[in-house]
Write an enzyme that holds these catalytic residues in place. Structure first.
Site, short mmCIF file in Angstrom:
data_model
loop_
_atom_site.label_atom_id
_atom_site.label_comp_id
_atom_site.label_asym_id
_atom_site.label_seq_id
_atom_site.Cartn_x
_atom_site.Cartn_y
_atom_site.Cartn_z
CB SER A 16 -0.97 0.01 1.18
OG SER A 16 -1.97 -0.95 0.95
CB THR A 57 -4.98 -4.62 6.48
OG1 THR A 57 -5.20 -5.87 5.85
CG2 THR A 57 -3.62 -4.63 7.16
CE LYS A 61 -9.49 -5.44 5.94
NZ LYS A 61 -9.79 -6.04 4.64
CG ASP A 97 -11.55 -4.62 1.43
OD1 ASP A 97 -10.56 -4.15 0.84
OD2 ASP A 97 -11.52 -5.02 2.61
N GLY A 118 -15.09 -19.90 0.68
CA GLY A 118 -14.53 -19.25 1.86
C GLY A 118 -15.58 -18.40 2.55
N GLY A 120 -14.49 -16.07 5.32
CA GLY A 120 -13.76 -15.18 6.24
C GLY A 120 -14.11 -13.72 5.99
N GLY A 223 -6.10 -11.25 -7.62
CA GLY A 223 -6.63 -10.18 -6.76
C GLY A 223 -5.93 -8.84 -6.85
P1 NDP Z 1 -9.83 -15.17 6.82
O1 NDP Z 1 -8.77 -15.76 7.69
O2 NDP Z 1 -10.81 -14.23 7.41
O3 NDP Z 1 -10.68 -16.41 6.15
C1 NDP Z 1 -10.03 -17.47 5.54
C2 NDP Z 1 -11.07 -18.39 4.87
O4 NDP Z 1 -10.33 -19.34 4.10
C3 NDP Z 1 -11.93 -19.19 5.83
O5 NDP Z 1 -13.22 -19.35 5.27
C4 NDP Z 1 -11.21 -20.54 5.90
O6 NDP Z 1 -12.07 -21.64 6.17
C5 NDP Z 1 -10.72 -20.66 4.48
N1 NDP Z 1 -9.52 -21.50 4.32
C6 NDP Z 1 -8.28 -21.25 4.82
N2 NDP Z 1 -7.43 -22.22 4.41
C7 NDP Z 1 -8.14 -23.10 3.65
C8 NDP Z 1 -7.82 -24.30 2.96
N3 NDP Z 1 -6.59 -24.81 2.98
N4 NDP Z 1 -8.80 -24.92 2.28
C9 NDP Z 1 -10.06 -24.42 2.25
N5 NDP Z 1 -10.44 -23.28 2.89
C10 NDP Z 1 -9.49 -22.63 3.59
O7 NDP Z 1 -9.05 -14.52 5.59
P2 NDP Z 1 -9.47 -13.26 4.69
O8 NDP Z 1 -10.87 -13.45 4.21
O9 NDP Z 1 -9.11 -12.00 5.39
O10 NDP Z 1 -8.43 -13.38 3.46
C11 NDP Z 1 -8.49 -14.49 2.58
C12 NDP Z 1 -7.56 -14.29 1.38
O11 NDP Z 1 -7.96 -13.15 0.63
C13 NDP Z 1 -6.11 -14.06 1.75
O12 NDP Z 1 -5.32 -14.85 0.88
C14 NDP Z 1 -5.88 -12.59 1.49
O13 NDP Z 1 -4.54 -12.35 1.09
C15 NDP Z 1 -6.85 -12.33 0.36
N6 NDP Z 1 -7.34 -10.93 0.32
C16 NDP Z 1 -7.18 -10.19 -0.83
C17 NDP Z 1 -7.68 -8.91 -0.93
C18 NDP Z 1 -7.48 -8.15 -2.19
O14 NDP Z 1 -7.64 -6.92 -2.17
N7 NDP Z 1 -7.18 -8.79 -3.29
C19 NDP Z 1 -8.40 -8.27 0.18
C20 NDP Z 1 -8.54 -9.12 1.34
C21 NDP Z 1 -8.01 -10.39 1.39
P3 NDP Z 1 -12.45 -22.06 7.70
O15 NDP Z 1 -13.59 -21.15 8.12
O16 NDP Z 1 -12.89 -23.47 7.56
O17 NDP Z 1 -11.22 -21.88 8.52
#
Ligand code: NDP
Length: 257
Positions: A16, A57, A61, A97, A118, A120, A223
């Site tokens: 950033s 970030t 958040k 976002d 996902g 998250g 992304g």
């Molecule tokens: P979170 O930690 O909040 O959520 C992660 C999610 O991924 C959960 O649903 C988790 O499932 C799932 N997960 C993790 N590992 C695995 C796996 N091996 N197999 C299947 N499911 C899996 O993360 P965020 O939502 O904050 O971020 C997720 C991704 O998005 C990151 O890689 C981040 O870099 C990217 N990102 C990109 C952005 C952009 O601007 N391009 C903005 C924000 C994020 P469970 O609930 O079962 O644990």
């Protein structure tokens, strides 16, 4: 000179500052953007005193949402804020976002249905961005799906998933970030891709998910544009929307490459 920062933990890897400082320099805007490692969410409000505005970030958040005096737009739905602007000593919160994601997928054109892998923090932004398409949120485990059900989304765990036809598939999981793995079994993903048109991965680089999408002849994107557009919208807000978001985004893309 205006002072901006990114709060997070970790923040070391963040691009950033590179994006924002390059764009401000080329637009002749008097500002500096730094990154600030925060150890404790309770110090966020005080830490903000040193800045005119900030981005927030992971994992702050939700805390950022709580400390704002006023929340604008869809940040109210996801209860998470990634941009805070100070105005007359009040903290105004936004979530860029959501619109950043919509700008990033704009080049795909029309689609009727979506599958989000996902559940998250980033899945919340994507889900609300696509709410009118009634997306299905598919997660490997149950717990994080509660939020989506409570907000009227269709959800399923991998075990409950019955298949179906979805035109846009989005990977919001971190599978593929540091390891060459798929977010869901390869065979299932291939079946989903065979009926789809577009694939989007929030991860900034080429992932196994995207490679498989290309093998299935889908139009696909990583992304990076979402990162760029969420930043460009934030910078436009920092300067009271006096700057054009597309122009900022083009500069930020240059800064990355
Ligand atoms: P979170 O930690 O909040 O959520 C992660 C999610 O991924 C959960 O649903 C988790 O499932 C799932 N997960 C993790 N590992 C695995 C796996 N091996 N197999 C299947 N499911 C899996 O993360 P965020 O939502 O904050 O971020 C997720 C991704 O998005 C990151 O890689 C981040 O870099 C990217 N990102 C990109 C952005 C952009 O601007 N391009 C903005 C924000 C994020 P469970 O609930 O079962 O644990």
């Amino acid at each position: 000179m205006k002072k901006f920062t990114l709060f997070g933990n970790p923040v070391e890897h963040s691009k950033s500052p590179q994006m924002h400082n390059f764009a401000m320099k080329h637009l002749g805007l008097d500002g500096i953007y730094t990154k600030t490692l925060l150890e404790n969410e309770n110090s966020l409000k005080q830490a903000l005193e040193n800045f005119d505005a900030a981005n927030i970030t992971v994992p702050f958040k939700e805390k950022a949402y709580q400390i704002c005096d006023l929340i604008k737009g869809k940040a109210n739905d996801i209860k998470a804020v990634n941009t805070i602007i100070k105005k007359n000593d009040k903290l105004i919160g936004y979530n860029t976002d959501i619109d950043g994601f919509l700008e990033a997928i704009d080049e795909f054109g029309e689609f009727e249905s979506a599958l989000i892998l996902g559940a998250g923090g980033s899945a919340k932004a994507v889900a609300f961005a696509l709410k009118e398409k009634n997306p299905l949120i598919l997660n490997r485990s149950e717990k994080r799906l509660d939020f989506f059900r409570q907000n009227g989304f269709k959800t399923a765990t991998f075990n409950q998933f019955q298949g179906g036809k979805f035109e846009l598939i989005i990977n919001t999981t971190s599978a593929g970030l540091n390891e060459e793995i798929y977010p869901i079994k390869e065979q299932i993903l291939e079946q989903i891709f065979q009926k789809a048109k577009f694939a989007f991965d929030l991860i900034y680089h080429q992932t196994p998910f995207l490679k498989l999408a290309q093998k299935c002849n889908l139009a696909s994107k990583n992304g990076e544009d979402m990162l760029v557009f969420q930043g460009a919208i934030a910078l436009s807000l920092f300067f009271s929307k006096t700057q054009n978001v597309k122009e900022i985004a083009n500069l930020m893309k240059k800064a990355l490459n």
